[in-house]
Design a protein around this motif. Sequence first.
Motif, PDB file in Angstrom:
ATOM      1  N   VAL A  19       0.575  -1.190  -0.058  1.00 33.79           N
ATOM      2  CA  VAL A  19       0.469   0.314  -0.161  1.00 33.79           C
ATOM      3  C   VAL A  19       0.874   1.678  -0.056  1.00 33.79           C
ATOM      4  CG1 VAL A  19      -2.073   1.561   0.930  1.00 33.79           C
ATOM      5  CG2 VAL A  19      -1.945  -1.772   1.256  1.00 33.79           C
ATOM      6  N   ARG A  23       1.200   4.028  -2.510  1.00 32.91           N
ATOM      7  CA  ARG A  23       0.620   5.680  -2.508  1.00 32.91           C
ATOM      8  C   ARG A  23       2.042   6.627  -3.063  1.00 32.91           C
ATOM      9  NH1 ARG A  23       1.007   4.410   4.252  1.00 32.91           N
ATOM     10  NH2 ARG A  23      -1.041   3.484   3.937  1.00 32.91           N
ATOM     11  N   LEU A  56      -5.985   3.866   0.175  1.00 38.90           N
ATOM     12  CA  LEU A  56      -4.761   4.418   0.092  1.00 38.90           C
ATOM     13  C   LEU A  56      -4.479   4.424   2.171  1.00 38.90           C
ATOM     14  CD1 LEU A  56      -4.267   6.490  -2.854  1.00 38.90           C
ATOM     15  CD2 LEU A  56      -3.421   3.946  -2.370  1.00 38.90           C
ATOM     16  N   ASN A  59      -3.766  -0.453   5.517  1.00 37.36           N
ATOM     17  CA  ASN A  59      -2.692  -0.755   5.707  1.00 37.36           C
ATOM     18  C   ASN A  59      -3.417  -2.671   5.361  1.00 37.36           C
ATOM     19  OD1 ASN A  59      -0.734   0.684   6.104  1.00 37.36           O
ATOM     20  ND2 ASN A  59      -0.976   0.362   8.681  1.00 37.36           N
ATOM     21  N   PRO A  62      -5.334  -4.417  -1.066  1.00 36.45           N
ATOM     22  CA  PRO A  62      -6.064  -4.005  -1.611  1.00 36.45           C
ATOM     23  C   PRO A  62      -6.626  -4.997  -2.442  1.00 36.45           C
ATOM     24  CG  PRO A  62      -4.098  -2.734  -2.552  1.00 36.45           C
ATOM     25  CD  PRO A  62      -3.875  -3.427  -1.269  1.00 36.45           C
TER      26      PRO A  62
END
Length: 335
Positions: A19, A23, A56, A59, A62
Amino acid sequence: MIDAARDPVPQVATAGEYVVALRDVRRRSGLTYRDISRRASAAGHWLPPSTLATMLGRNTLPRERTVVALLAACGTSAADIERWVGLRRDIEARLSEPARWQEESTPPDTASSDADSPHRPSGDLRRVTRPARRRLRMGALALVGALTVGALLPRGEGMTTTSATACPLVLRQGMYGPCVQDLQERLVARGLRVPVDGWFGPDTTSRVIAFQAMAGLSVSGTVDRPFLDALSGDPVLPVPWSENRVSTHLRKTFAPDAAEAVRLARCVSGLDPLRVEVTADGSRRWGLFQFSDMELSRRGVDRRTALDPGWNIAAARDVWSRTGDFSHWRCLPSP
């Protein structure tokens, strides 16, 4: 804006690190959440700003489709997107290993033998317990999925019988399932770009409203039999303008301030001539420069006209000429 396609795929080992890397892609792209959402939609994905912010901001690993949507919107090449997806699957597999190892290494219950336990059926059932559990889990998941889809459909409404899948007589925002996916595929076939993901979200609502306006139907945002009949009938949509054609026409029309005109149109509509936004109070905004229902009424034009990019740009040029700038519109970047 940095070209995310040139960035190497990171070497990460955990969901949190994955993640963080996503980002970084978003940060270096220079795009706002709203920009990413609109670019993703143009590429055939569904990624609302709220979903992106949630993804985003955590943690946890996704979903694969949201990763693909984000990377595609940021300009990542298809080959690198495939590598990102492969990396995600590797992390997901490693995360599932401890649970699988624990299940497979759990010793059988030896507290009582088959002969000693009056409650245990005769025969050694331990040999089939694990595969049976797996089959039961798969069946349960399938059943839960079917029930979940059914639960999302309005209760008490009649069902169509024109296909193998029974669909409600009315489809509306918030529904999910194969009936919605079929609708999306038919919209795409008519030139209305929308993610084909089975989710009746804001993007699908926007396309439904646009088609209703173009076909002269009641602009409700819901799909009923007259809508489906019109969707299957003679074409009512004009040839859609490409993003390049829109940009060229904007630069020619707003020659003294061409760059700002393109930037503003991209901000408010993603340079999508058929974009319809439904506001919190239920009113709608139409086309490239998102003219409101009230503005259309004042100008004496219907919604079909508002979705014509030529008219929409000319109307924006008229506003710009009277005000001397683009202060009529307000489009702030998302965080």
